[in-house]
Design a protein around this motif. Structure first.
Motif, short mmCIF file in Angstrom:
data_model
loop_
_atom_site.label_atom_id
_atom_site.label_comp_id
_atom_site.label_asym_id
_atom_site.label_seq_id
_atom_site.Cartn_x
_atom_site.Cartn_y
_atom_site.Cartn_z
N ILE A 52 -14.07 3.34 2.24
CA ILE A 52 -12.89 2.47 2.33
C ILE A 52 -12.49 2.05 0.92
O ILE A 52 -13.26 1.43 0.21
CB ILE A 52 -13.18 1.22 3.18
N TYR A 53 -11.29 2.50 0.51
CA TYR A 53 -10.73 2.07 -0.78
C TYR A 53 -9.69 1.00 -0.48
O TYR A 53 -8.77 1.24 0.30
CB TYR A 53 -10.05 3.24 -1.48
N SER A 54 -9.85 -0.17 -1.09
CA SER A 54 -8.85 -1.22 -0.80
C SER A 54 -8.28 -1.77 -2.10
O SER A 54 -8.95 -1.79 -3.14
CB SER A 54 -9.48 -2.33 0.04
N PHE A 55 -7.01 -2.20 -2.02
CA PHE A 55 -6.27 -2.69 -3.19
C PHE A 55 -5.52 -3.94 -2.79
O PHE A 55 -5.01 -4.02 -1.67
CB PHE A 55 -5.23 -1.66 -3.64
N ARG A 56 -5.40 -4.89 -3.71
CA ARG A 56 -4.69 -6.13 -3.37
C ARG A 56 -3.26 -5.79 -2.96
O ARG A 56 -2.72 -6.35 -2.02
CB ARG A 56 -4.73 -7.09 -4.56
N THR A 57 -2.67 -4.82 -3.66
CA THR A 57 -1.29 -4.46 -3.33
C THR A 57 -1.09 -2.96 -3.52
O THR A 57 -1.76 -2.35 -4.34
CB THR A 57 -0.28 -5.23 -4.22
N LYS A 58 -0.14 -2.43 -2.77
CA LYS A 58 0.16 -1.00 -2.86
C LYS A 58 0.68 -0.64 -4.24
O LYS A 58 0.59 0.49 -4.70
CB LYS A 58 1.21 -0.67 -1.79
N ARG A 59 1.24 -1.63 -4.92
CA ARG A 59 1.81 -1.34 -6.24
C ARG A 59 0.74 -0.94 -7.25
O ARG A 59 1.04 -0.36 -8.28
CB ARG A 59 2.60 -2.57 -6.73
N ALA A 60 -0.51 -1.22 -6.94
CA ALA A 60 -1.60 -0.87 -7.87
C ALA A 60 -1.82 0.64 -7.87
O ALA A 60 -2.57 1.19 -8.68
CB ALA A 60 -2.88 -1.57 -7.45
N MET A 61 -1.17 1.32 -6.95
CA MET A 61 -1.48 2.73 -6.70
C MET A 61 -0.23 3.59 -6.82
O MET A 61 0.86 3.17 -6.44
CB MET A 61 -1.99 2.82 -5.26
N LYS A 62 -0.42 4.80 -7.35
CA LYS A 62 0.66 5.79 -7.33
C LYS A 62 0.22 6.90 -6.39
O LYS A 62 -0.95 7.30 -6.39
CB LYS A 62 0.89 6.36 -8.75
N ARG A 63 1.13 7.38 -5.57
CA ARG A 63 0.79 8.37 -4.56
C ARG A 63 1.66 9.61 -4.73
O ARG A 63 2.88 9.50 -4.72
CB ARG A 63 1.01 7.77 -3.16
N GLU A 64 1.04 10.77 -4.95
CA GLU A 64 1.79 12.01 -5.12
C GLU A 64 1.26 13.05 -4.14
O GLU A 64 0.05 13.12 -3.93
CB GLU A 64 1.63 12.53 -6.54
N VAL A 65 2.17 13.86 -3.63
CA VAL A 65 1.77 14.91 -2.68
C VAL A 65 2.13 16.27 -3.26
O VAL A 65 3.25 16.47 -3.74
CB VAL A 65 2.48 14.72 -1.32
N LEU A 66 1.17 17.17 -3.26
CA LEU A 66 1.44 18.57 -3.60
C LEU A 66 1.40 19.34 -2.28
O LEU A 66 0.50 19.16 -1.48
CB LEU A 66 0.38 19.11 -4.55
N GLY A 67 2.41 20.21 -2.07
CA GLY A 67 2.42 20.97 -0.82
C GLY A 67 3.01 20.14 0.30
O GLY A 67 3.92 19.36 0.11
N ILE A 68 2.41 20.31 1.48
CA ILE A 68 2.97 19.69 2.68
C ILE A 68 2.58 18.21 2.76
O ILE A 68 1.44 17.86 2.57
CB ILE A 68 2.42 20.37 3.97
N GLU A 69 3.58 17.36 3.12
CA GLU A 69 3.27 15.96 3.45
C GLU A 69 3.04 15.93 4.95
O GLU A 69 3.97 16.12 5.74
CB GLU A 69 4.46 15.07 3.07
N LYS A 70 1.80 15.77 5.36
CA LYS A 70 1.46 15.90 6.78
C LYS A 70 1.84 14.66 7.60
O LYS A 70 1.93 14.70 8.79
CB LYS A 70 -0.03 16.19 6.94
#
Lengths: 87, 87
Positions: B62-80
């Protein structure tokens, strides 16, 4: 920066992706890698993964954070990697 | 808080874990869920997963963060998942 990479790759390519990511990151669970890398390493990884993968079949999600401190990591059950020794 | 949950569960229990996590989070890839939850929901999830799982066989990170802004999310290929529509 700290990254978590999760992937869902066609069986024909999954070992190649795993072998590649092992050069930069720590395997922590099936289809999950983690670790500290530089921005330029991340750009390199993205470029190389696009070559290795078939973007119409495979799926890779890259979560990145400026620092590992932005994240809390908890394990329930077995810790499959050695990361707990490294942290 | 924002969480990413990855799991490696014995086939006997994996559907139960998946059905359970769907109540709180979004399935984004095989064995990967994400989403915004409260601290008390996270404590509840941890408690319930310990009941569902066999901690000597199964592995959940379980990875948890105070806020989503702490994280960058990138997808290569299909976004399932549909998450790209939600973000």
């Amino acid at each position: 920066m700290y990254v978590i990479i999760v992937y869902d790759i066609n069986v024909k390519r999954v070992n190649k992706v795993k072998a590649y990511l092992r050069k930069y990151l720590l395997w922590v669970q099936n289809s999950v890698f983690e670790g500290e890398i530089t921005k330029s390493q991340l750009e390199r990884i993205k470029k190389d993964l696009k070559i290795i993968c078939n973007e119409s079949e495979d799926s890779i999600i890259i979560y990145s954070f400026r620092t590992k401190r932005a994240m809390k990591r908890e394990v329930l059950g077995i810790e499959k990697s050695l990361i707990s020794e490294i942290i």
